[in-house]
Scaffold this active site. Structure first.
Site, PDB file in Angstrom:
ATOM      1  N   ASP A 211       0.858  -1.184   0.000  1.00  0.00           N
ATOM      2  CA  ASP A 211       0.000   0.000   0.000  1.00  0.00           C
ATOM      3  C   ASP A 211       0.889   1.226   0.000  1.00  0.00           C
ATOM      4  O   ASP A 211       2.114   1.122  -0.142  1.00  0.00           O
ATOM      5  CB  ASP A 211      -0.953  -0.011   1.203  1.00  0.00           C
ATOM      6  CG  ASP A 211      -2.311   0.579   0.858  1.00  0.00           C
ATOM      7  OD1 ASP A 211      -2.371   1.785   0.538  1.00  0.00           O
ATOM      8  OD2 ASP A 211      -3.307  -0.152   0.888  1.00  0.00           O
ATOM      9  N   HIS A 281      -2.680   3.317  -4.614  1.00  0.00           N
ATOM     10  CA  HIS A 281      -2.091   2.823  -3.364  1.00  0.00           C
ATOM     11  C   HIS A 281      -0.688   2.298  -3.634  1.00  0.00           C
ATOM     12  O   HIS A 281      -0.296   1.221  -3.167  1.00  0.00           O
ATOM     13  CB  HIS A 281      -2.973   1.753  -2.729  1.00  0.00           C
ATOM     14  CG  HIS A 281      -4.216   2.296  -2.092  1.00  0.00           C
ATOM     15  ND1 HIS A 281      -4.192   3.170  -1.027  1.00  0.00           N
ATOM     16  CD2 HIS A 281      -5.528   2.112  -2.387  1.00  0.00           C
ATOM     17  CE1 HIS A 281      -5.434   3.491  -0.679  1.00  0.00           C
ATOM     18  NE2 HIS A 281      -6.261   2.870  -1.501  1.00  0.00           N
ATOM     19  N   GLU A 344      -9.615   3.222  -5.084  1.00  0.00           N
ATOM     20  CA  GLU A 344      -9.223   4.567  -4.658  1.00  0.00           C
ATOM     21  C   GLU A 344      -8.046   5.129  -5.459  1.00  0.00           C
ATOM     22  O   GLU A 344      -7.159   5.779  -4.905  1.00  0.00           O
ATOM     23  CB  GLU A 344      -8.902   4.567  -3.156  1.00  0.00           C
ATOM     24  CG  GLU A 344     -10.095   4.205  -2.289  1.00  0.00           C
ATOM     25  CD  GLU A 344      -9.801   4.228  -0.799  1.00  0.00           C
ATOM     26  OE1 GLU A 344     -10.688   4.620  -0.027  1.00  0.00           O
ATOM     27  OE2 GLU A 344      -8.677   3.838  -0.398  1.00  0.00           O
ATOM     28  N   TRP A 410     -16.678  -3.671  -1.941  1.00  0.00           N
ATOM     29  CA  TRP A 410     -16.433  -3.007  -0.662  1.00  0.00           C
ATOM     30  C   TRP A 410     -17.240  -1.717  -0.508  1.00  0.00           C
ATOM     31  O   TRP A 410     -17.541  -1.300   0.610  1.00  0.00           O
ATOM     32  CB  TRP A 410     -14.942  -2.703  -0.482  1.00  0.00           C
ATOM     33  CG  TRP A 410     -14.424  -1.517  -1.254  1.00  0.00           C
ATOM     34  CD1 TRP A 410     -14.006  -1.502  -2.543  1.00  0.00           C
ATOM     35  CD2 TRP A 410     -14.267  -0.178  -0.762  1.00  0.00           C
ATOM     36  NE1 TRP A 410     -13.587  -0.241  -2.903  1.00  0.00           N
ATOM     37  CE2 TRP A 410     -13.737   0.600  -1.829  1.00  0.00           C
ATOM     38  CE3 TRP A 410     -14.511   0.448   0.454  1.00  0.00           C
ATOM     39  CZ2 TRP A 410     -13.452   1.960  -1.705  1.00  0.00           C
ATOM     40  CZ3 TRP A 410     -14.225   1.808   0.576  1.00  0.00           C
ATOM     41  CH2 TRP A 410     -13.704   2.542  -0.487  1.00  0.00           C
ATOM     42  N   ASP A 437     -12.402  -3.184  11.544  1.00  0.00           N
ATOM     43  CA  ASP A 437     -11.693  -2.069  12.170  1.00  0.00           C
ATOM     44  C   ASP A 437     -12.665  -0.970  12.585  1.00  0.00           C
ATOM     45  O   ASP A 437     -12.244   0.027  13.178  1.00  0.00           O
ATOM     46  CB  ASP A 437     -10.592  -1.514  11.259  1.00  0.00           C
ATOM     47  CG  ASP A 437     -11.031  -1.342   9.825  1.00  0.00           C
ATOM     48  OD1 ASP A 437     -11.581  -2.293   9.265  1.00  0.00           O
ATOM     49  OD2 ASP A 437     -10.804  -0.264   9.256  1.00  0.00           O
TER      50      ASP A 437
END
Length: 768
Positions: A211, A281, A344, A410, A437
């Site tokens: 990442d 990422h 993203e 997601w 999380d």
């Protein structure tokens, strides 16, 4: 037999479905109709099975009881030894693994080609022994887990209830994703997680290895990926994770480490799916090899959380790099699927690059989203050529991808619906539903994490097949997985706290289409005992006691509750730790001021959680911690951890990073004249990309800024303004006069613009 009697009989093997399917079946024994040494207890976590018939009696295990596996069947012998080791750890009994022999008085593992399905099995238990049958060792393994779960249905049990089970999983993909890029876990810590996955019958470990914040996996052709990309500056709470002040935060898995994890998981019938992020990422990789980026400039490995602008250049040199990396990855991971991320990837750098724009024109690609699709499709074709399948986050649907590509949804479940209707296989991993999380409660001792709260019950009620997917296309739903992104889970203890017991809920929902929350809940105490026996630091949040105290003349009225309502709450007011025969909570308690309350929920003699404590006095009735306040907006609400102290417990603060604004509703200001607000300064290390424009800023009236309090709304009458100049070094308590009478909502805001640090509330204390 009524449902309650059936439930008591069945819970020892976790199968309420049998009661629902065959309530009058005479082969089901009512509770109490058991043989000598039987171990029937409504306290077991065994995922519901496809069919179960409960019989009278039980099979009592003893020291030296044999586990018999077919001669020459290596897989069956591995399962036999695994079961023996499990039983030894749970009960202390040492069973003997035998190479064939008499079945009487033994646990027998047998091959049965008639049982269809790689993970399917049948289990028969009588007073003379137990037999697990399956066509593959996978099925034998899951049958062994079911037997072990039935054995550990209650403390000190040495017997398995007599029964017949036919079982197979609902979904082929039952997974957990662990993010090792944001925070590193040792191989021993990962093995511990894999052990628990196996015991919950999960079969896919999704390993997030690269990442913006790190590249963790050794690639021999490109050593700088780990030499440079495996370390970052230790910012904020990360400073507690390094050996010496000022040292970088590092962590790398050698190829030997990876092979060890893959082999360890395979022994437990778990497939490890690696994730190598692209085209976004990618900052850690570009920090290692700047020529892979669009600007060719070397950034630092990111210390920010969020969305960074660094994308791989879509050039031939990049594809050569990616193919070389994937060659080494495929050599390490035998999994069918290779996860390529795809999420993203903001396109600012591609849009600003003349070279990229010229390449798009040459390819006939009209926008950057389609360019990402072309990028992913090229990688997918390469994986196809090597007998592998690409899987990526649902953004890969924005472009054309190979028909063989699978999609991990997601951004809610919409991506799964679109993908399945296009004929792609899908895995459900939606945020926030399956994001472990996310915090589990609003209890004061909740650990850092995202909002909203994802409770044990909410996760249990998640349905892996969205209703918008037709019955015809439902075959494309491979299953579901929970995710643990590690920005705020920096240690193994935090990962365990996030995962367990909530992962048990998803395990049950992906194994079976039977869903009974009350049945599952009643079986949780035994599962929590199993976690404890394996030294797993599972969260007791679902059973921890919450306090709500309100003034009642010269006393206080206190309400006690737990998230699940399981068991009964017992409390003390004398400073002693509650036990099962302490006073039981049945209605709100009137207590004098001051009083120290301690409370715990119990089932029988078993405490379901650690005791929680609340001091109730005149000051506490006029005090609220930030975690007890409401946020004005909660689009990015989270519990953030203070950076200090480096050694020792650090406070958490409830804050929306986009809007430092809190509300305290319905405050009686009668006689209140002063206010004290504790503040703390945290790192502003959030990369918000295009969302940065939505950060709320308020004009400062001094260089340092202020904490302002207004009545009824954030545009209401000013009640207090406390300058931050006195808090320039960090944590401080600001005091001042408070204007207002009667009952009001209080709006509390921080003025100024965040970055590189920002101010958050600790608590608010009103004073008469």
């Amino acid at each position: 037999m009524n449902k309650y009697a059936c439930m008591l009989a069945m819970m020892a093997v976790g199968m309420l479905a049998a009661c629902a399917m065959s309530p009058n079946n005479p082969s089901h024994a009512a509770a109490g109709a058991t043989g000598p040494g039987d171990a029937i207890a409504p306290l077991s976590l065994v995922p519901a099975v496809a069919r179960l018939d409960r019989h009278a009696g039980s099979f009592a295990l003893r020291e030296g009881t044999r586990i018999v596996a077919p001669a020459g069947d290596e897989g069956a012998h591995r399962v036999a030894q695994y079961l023996a080791d499990r039983i030894k750890r749970s009960t202390g009994m040492q069973l003997t693994v035998a190479d064939g022999g008499d079945a009487k008085g033994a646990i027998v593992l047998a091959s049965d080609p008639a049982i269809e399905g790689e993970e399917a099995y049948a289990l028969d238990v009588t007073s003379d022994g137990a037999t697990i049958r399956a066509s593959r060792s996978h099925g034998l393994f899951y049958g062994a887990i079911t037997l072990w779960q039935a054995l550990t249905a209650q403390p000190d049990s040495h017997a398995v209830p007599a029964m017949h089970v036919d079982d197979a999983p609902r979904f082929a993909w039952r997974g957990l994703m662990v993010d090792s890029a944001r925070h590193f876990q040792t191989t021993d810590e990962l093995r511990k997680i894999i052990d628990q996955m196996a015991l919950l019958k999960l079969n896919t470990f999704h390993w997030h290895l690269t990442d913006d914040q790190a590249w963790r996996i050794e690639i021999k052709k490109y050593p700088d990926l780990t030499r440079i990309g495996g370390c970052r500056k230790a910012l904020g709470p990360d400073a507690a994770l390094v050996e010496e002040p000022g040292k970088p935060y590092c962590g790398v898995y050698t190829q030997d480490d990876v092979q060890g994890i893959v082999a360890y998981a395979a022994e437990r019938y778990i497939t490890v799916v690696p994730e190598i992020e692209m085209p976004g990422h990618a900052q850690a990789a570009i920090a290692s090899y700047p020529q892979l980026g669009v600007t060719k400039k070397r950034p630092a490995v990111s210390t920010d959380w969020g969305v960074m602008p660094y994308l791989y250049s879509p050039s031939d040199k990049t594809f050569t790099f990616m193919e070389n990396v994937l060659d080494e990855v495929m050599a390490l991971f035998p999994s069918t699927y290779i996860h390529v991320g795809g999420d993203e990837a903001i396109k600012d750098q591609w849009q600003a690059s003349k070279a990229v724009q010229a390449q798009m024109k040459q390819l006939g690609i009209t926008n950057e989203e389609k360019l990402q699709g072309w990028f992913i499709a090229r990688i997918g074709a390469y994986l196809d050529e090597h007998g592998r399948r690409l899987i990526g986050w649902d953004e890969i649907l924005d472009g054309d991808v190979p028909a063989s590509a699978a999609v991990m949804s997601w951004r809610g479940t919409k991506g799964a619906v679109i993908a399945a209707n296009k004929g792609h296989d899908v895995v459900l991993a939606p945020a926030p539903d399956l994001y472990l999380d996310n915090v589990q409660s609003r209890l004061p001792d909740e650990v850092p994490g995202r909002m909203p709260v994802i409770t044990l019950e909410a996760l249990y009620h998640f349905e892996p097949v969205p209703s918008e997917i037709s019955a015809e296309n439902a075959k494309h739903v491979l299953g579901a997985e929970a995710t643990i992104f590690a920005e705020q889970t920096p240690t193994a203890a935090r990962v365990e706290h996030a995962a367990f017991p909530r992962l048990a809920a998803l395990a049950e929902r992906t194994w079976t289409n039977q869903a009974d929350w009350q049945d599952f809940l009643a079986r949780m105490p035994a599962q929590m005992a199993r976690f404890k026996n394996d030294d797993i630091k599972a969260a007791d949040t679902a059973f921890g006691v919450a306090f709500e105290a309100t003034a009642n003349g010269d006393k206080a009225m206190v309400k006690l509750s737990t998230q699940t309502g399981l068991g009964s709450i017992h409390y003390t007011i004398d400073g002693s730790t509650p036990v099962a025969n302490s006073p039981a909570y049945t209605a709100p308690i009137d207590v004098p001021l001051p009083t120290t309350l301690m409370a715990t929920a119990f089932i029988g003699e078993q405490a379901l959680a650690q005791p929680r404590t609340q001091v109730v006095d005149a000051a506490s009735l006029l005090r609220r911690d930030s975690t007890a306040l409401e946020l004005c907006t909660d689009s990015n609400g989270s519990r953030q951890e203070a950076a200090l102290p480096v050694d020792g417990p650090r406070r958490t603060h409830f804050v929306d990073i986009m809007n430092t604004c809190w509300r305290w509703k319905g405050v009686d200001l009668t006689g209140v004249r002063h206010i004290a607000i504790e503040v703390d300064r945290l790192p502003w290390n959030f990369a918000l990309a295009h969302e940065i424009k939505n950060v709320v800023t308020r004009p400062k009236h001094s260089k340092a800024g202020e904490v302002e309090v207004r009545l009824d709304s954030c545009e209401g009458e000013p009640a207090a303004s406390l300058g931050l100049a006195a808090a320039h070094d960090g944590k401080a308590t600001l005091t001042g006069d408070l204007q207002g009478e009667g009952t009001h909502d209080l709006c509390i805001v921080v003025t100024g613009k965040p970055g590189p640090t920002f101010w958050v509330l600790g608590n608010v204390q009103l004073q008469r």
